[in-house]
Design a protein around this motif. Structure first.
Motif, PDB file in Angstrom:
ATOM      1  N   ASP A   1     -33.845 -68.291  52.860  1.00 25.22           N
ATOM      2  CA  ASP A   1     -35.063 -68.809  52.247  1.00 25.22           C
ATOM      3  C   ASP A   1     -36.131 -67.758  52.485  1.00 25.22           C
ATOM      4  OD1 ASP A   1     -34.185 -71.513  51.459  1.00 25.22           O
ATOM      5  OD2 ASP A   1     -33.910 -71.772  53.616  1.00 25.22           O
TER       6      ASP A   1
ATOM      7  N   ASN B   1     -40.283 -66.161  51.793  1.00 22.68           N
ATOM      8  CA  ASN B   1     -41.692 -66.328  51.432  1.00 22.68           C
ATOM      9  C   ASN B   1     -42.093 -65.151  50.569  1.00 22.68           C
ATOM     10  OD1 ASN B   1     -42.235 -68.643  53.087  1.00 22.68           O
ATOM     11  ND2 ASN B   1     -42.251 -67.275  54.858  1.00 22.68           N
TER      12      ASN B   1
ATOM     13  N   GLU C   1     -44.685 -62.527  49.349  1.00 26.22           N
ATOM     14  CA  GLU C   1     -45.912 -61.879  49.789  1.00 26.22           C
ATOM     15  C   GLU C   1     -46.764 -61.445  48.593  1.00 26.22           C
ATOM     16  OE1 GLU C   1     -45.422 -58.888  52.852  1.00 26.22           O
ATOM     17  OE2 GLU C   1     -43.598 -59.879  53.539  1.00 26.22           O
TER      18      GLU C   1
ATOM     19  N   CYS D   1     -40.923 -59.863  49.623  1.00 32.30           N
ATOM     20  CA  CYS D   1     -40.697 -61.118  50.348  1.00 32.30           C
ATOM     21  C   CYS D   1     -40.332 -60.845  51.801  1.00 32.30           C
ATOM     22  CB  CYS D   1     -39.539 -61.896  49.712  1.00 32.30           C
ATOM     23  SG  CYS D   1     -39.786 -62.340  47.995  1.00 32.30           S
TER      24      CYS D   1
ATOM     25  N   ALA E   1     -38.019 -66.477  55.616  1.00 29.76           N
ATOM     26  CA  ALA E   1     -38.605 -67.683  56.201  1.00 29.76           C
ATOM     27  C   ALA E   1     -37.596 -68.353  57.131  1.00 29.76           C
ATOM     28  CB  ALA E   1     -39.042 -68.653  55.111  1.00 29.76           C
TER      29      ALA E   1
END
Length: 154
Positions: free
Chosen positions: A73, A75, A77, A105, A108
């Motif tokens: 997974d 996140n 940016e 990214c 996560a």
């Protein structure tokens, strides 16, 4: 709609079409870059990502594809760029102009998972030791990331 490419190909055959993809430049805490040894391009390396399905945003597609191909997974940016003037001819005769929306990214959660279907290997590489990538589009995307470029349109 799932399997959009298969559906559109049933209508147009091998004609050149425009395909939209989302990809991710995922880095770890050491700044190393995650690459995927791909099953579709002679086992060469590239960035994780894939085609948008009908109803998905470019971000949703990237997050889904990264999860499917890596087990991670991520996140987002920022958007590194949009890479649109690239053409591919596939082994089955299909032809396409590929547009890639390329995101920076970070991880996560999750653990790397190799499915041996789309992915033969996953590895974080030091930015000074990147293997040859499978197409020029990915090489250009990598170079823009390494030069800290943002908002690229090619």
């Amino acid at each position: 709609m799932k399997d959009y490419i298969k559906w559109i190909r049933s209508k147009v055959g091998h004609e050149t079409i425009i395909l939209n993809f989302s990809g991710a430049c995922i880095t770890n805490e050491r700044g190393e870059i995650l690459l995927q040894k791909r099953s579709d391009k002679e086992e060469l390396w590239g960035f994780p990502g894939g085609a948008l399905e009908i109803g998905e945003s470019i971000e949703e597609a990237m997050i889904r594809e990264v999860k499917e191909e890596t087990g991670l997974d991520v996140n987002v940016e920022y958007l590194i760029g949009v890479y649109s003037k690239y053409f591919s001819k596939y082994p089955n005769g299909d032809s396409a102009q590929s547009i890639v929306y390329f995101f920076k990214c970070n991880v996560a959660s999750g653990d790397l998972v190799i499915d041996n279907k789309e992915t033969f290997d996953l590895r974080f590489f030091d930015k000074n030791n990147i293997p040859k990538l499978f197409i020029q589009q990915h090489t250009d995307m990598l170079n823009d990331y390494l030069q800290d470029r943002k908002g690229v349109f090619k």
